[in-house]
Enzyme design. Structure first.
Site, PDB file in Angstrom:
ATOM      1  N   ASP A  36      27.554  26.580  36.111  1.00 41.13           N
ATOM      2  CA  ASP A  36      28.401  26.993  37.226  1.00 41.13           C
ATOM      3  C   ASP A  36      28.445  25.872  38.257  1.00 41.13           C
ATOM      4  OD1 ASP A  36      29.230  30.174  38.182  1.00 41.13           O
ATOM      5  OD2 ASP A  36      29.427  28.546  39.631  1.00 41.13           O
ATOM      6  N   ASP A  55      30.821  21.339  36.852  1.00 41.74           N
ATOM      7  CA  ASP A  55      32.199  21.406  37.328  1.00 41.74           C
ATOM      8  C   ASP A  55      33.075  21.377  36.090  1.00 41.74           C
ATOM      9  OD1 ASP A  55      34.768  20.973  38.232  1.00 41.74           O
ATOM     10  OD2 ASP A  55      34.254  19.329  39.587  1.00 41.74           O
ATOM     11  N   VAL A  56      33.695  22.505  35.756  1.00 37.84           N
ATOM     12  CA  VAL A  56      34.422  22.606  34.486  1.00 37.84           C
ATOM     13  C   VAL A  56      35.650  21.705  34.432  1.00 37.84           C
ATOM     14  CG1 VAL A  56      33.612  24.944  33.985  1.00 37.84           C
ATOM     15  CG2 VAL A  56      35.775  24.624  35.233  1.00 37.84           C
ATOM     16  N   TYR A 148      48.149  31.080  39.103  1.00 38.87           N
ATOM     17  CA  TYR A 148      47.193  31.900  38.359  1.00 38.87           C
ATOM     18  C   TYR A 148      47.821  32.421  37.069  1.00 38.87           C
ATOM     19  CZ  TYR A 148      43.449  35.220  37.473  1.00 38.87           C
ATOM     20  OH  TYR A 148      42.402  35.914  36.894  1.00 38.87           O
ATOM     21  N   LYS A 152      46.513  31.425  33.260  1.00 37.47           N
ATOM     22  CA  LYS A 152      46.018  32.432  32.326  1.00 37.47           C
ATOM     23  C   LYS A 152      46.942  32.588  31.119  1.00 37.47           C
ATOM     24  CE  LYS A 152      42.208  33.467  34.417  1.00 37.47           C
ATOM     25  NZ  LYS A 152      40.896  33.142  33.813  1.00 37.47           N
ATOM     26  N   THR A 183      34.640  42.134  41.169  1.00 40.43           N
ATOM     27  CA  THR A 183      33.874  40.906  41.310  1.00 40.43           C
ATOM     28  C   THR A 183      34.027  40.374  42.737  1.00 40.43           C
ATOM     29  OG1 THR A 183      35.732  39.492  40.663  1.00 40.43           O
ATOM     30  CG2 THR A 183      34.303  40.309  38.896  1.00 40.43           C
TER      31      THR A 183
END
Length: 241
Positions: A36, A55-56, A148, A152, A183
């Site tokens: 993460d 850091d993805v 977003y 996705k 969340t």
């Protein structure tokens, strides 16, 4: 235990759906590396979960983390791409380019880099199950949040592409498509937007991270050994309307 001696790498593993999935995998016997951008271990850390910084959006950091996991544990059996960010509710004509690039970098490029790095390291060496976290907004449209939706939607189709590409080479690739889930990220959203989504959900409630985690565990497990390219909504019936 379903995942005894399995090695799992979970992004976004500090909290939210990624955090719950990391803990659930560990409870089922897996050795879990929860990666993460948030440093350190969360207060509800589960025994068997190892927390690492990632850091993805960084190819270099992906290479370092995957190399370290393989050096320490010999392989990666499961990859869960759960890291993600959302955006303010904006319409296409008012989309902010900087926000667009941030959302695409994390949600889309981050998933691509995860699949790329893990598959490159493990192809031909061991069977791997990859579970990507897409969204109902990667399957159907809502109002606003163009970046977003775009990110996705890309995750949904990248999942199908990778599933077909690796179907006969030992790598299964599936996706979970959550609806509105309780969340930290969702709690920070506009309450009116949250209420609107709940009103349009046939079950008339918000989902819980554990409900998503259980779907992820199924797809990652040997119980789903003949499943690849599946898009599993966990959405209270939203996409069945």
């Amino acid at each position: 235990m379903r995942f005894a001696n399995r090695i799992a790498l979970v992004t976004g593993g500090y909290r939210g759906m990624g955090g719950e999935s990391a803990r659930a995998l560990a409870r089922e016997g897996a050795i879990v590396i929860a990666a993460d951008i948030i440093a350190g271990s969360p207060p509800d850390a589960e025994p068997g979960v190892i927390y690492r910084h990632l850091d993805v959006t960084s190819p270099e950091q992906w290479s370092d983390v995957v190399a370290a996991v393989i050096a320490d544990h010999g392989r990666i059996d499961i990859l869960v791409n759960a890291a993600g960010v959302t955006q303010e509710r904006s319409e296409p004509h008012s989309t902010d380019l900087e926000e667009w690039e941030r959302v695409i970098a994390v949600n889309q490029t981050g998933v691509m880099l995860g699949m790329k790095t893990v598959s490159a390291a493990m192809l031909g060496k061991a069977d791997v199950s990859i579970v990507n976290i897409s969204s109902i907004w990667g399957l159907v449209a809502g109002s606003g949040q163009l970046a977003y939706h775009a990110s996705k939607g890309a995750v949904t189709l990248m999942t199908l592409n990778a599933a077909i590409t690796y179907a006969d080479r030992g790598i299964r690739v599936n996706a979970v498509l959550p609806g509105l889930i309780d969340t930290e990220m969702v709690r920070d959203q506009d309450p009116a937007m949250r209420a609107e989504t709940i009103a349009n959900t046939p079950m008339k409630r918000i989902g819980m991270p554990g409900e998503v985690a259980r779907a992820i565990l199924f797809l990652a497990s040997d119980e789903a050994s003949y499943i690849t390219g599946a898009l599993l909504p966990v959405d209270g019936g939203y996409t069945a309307r």
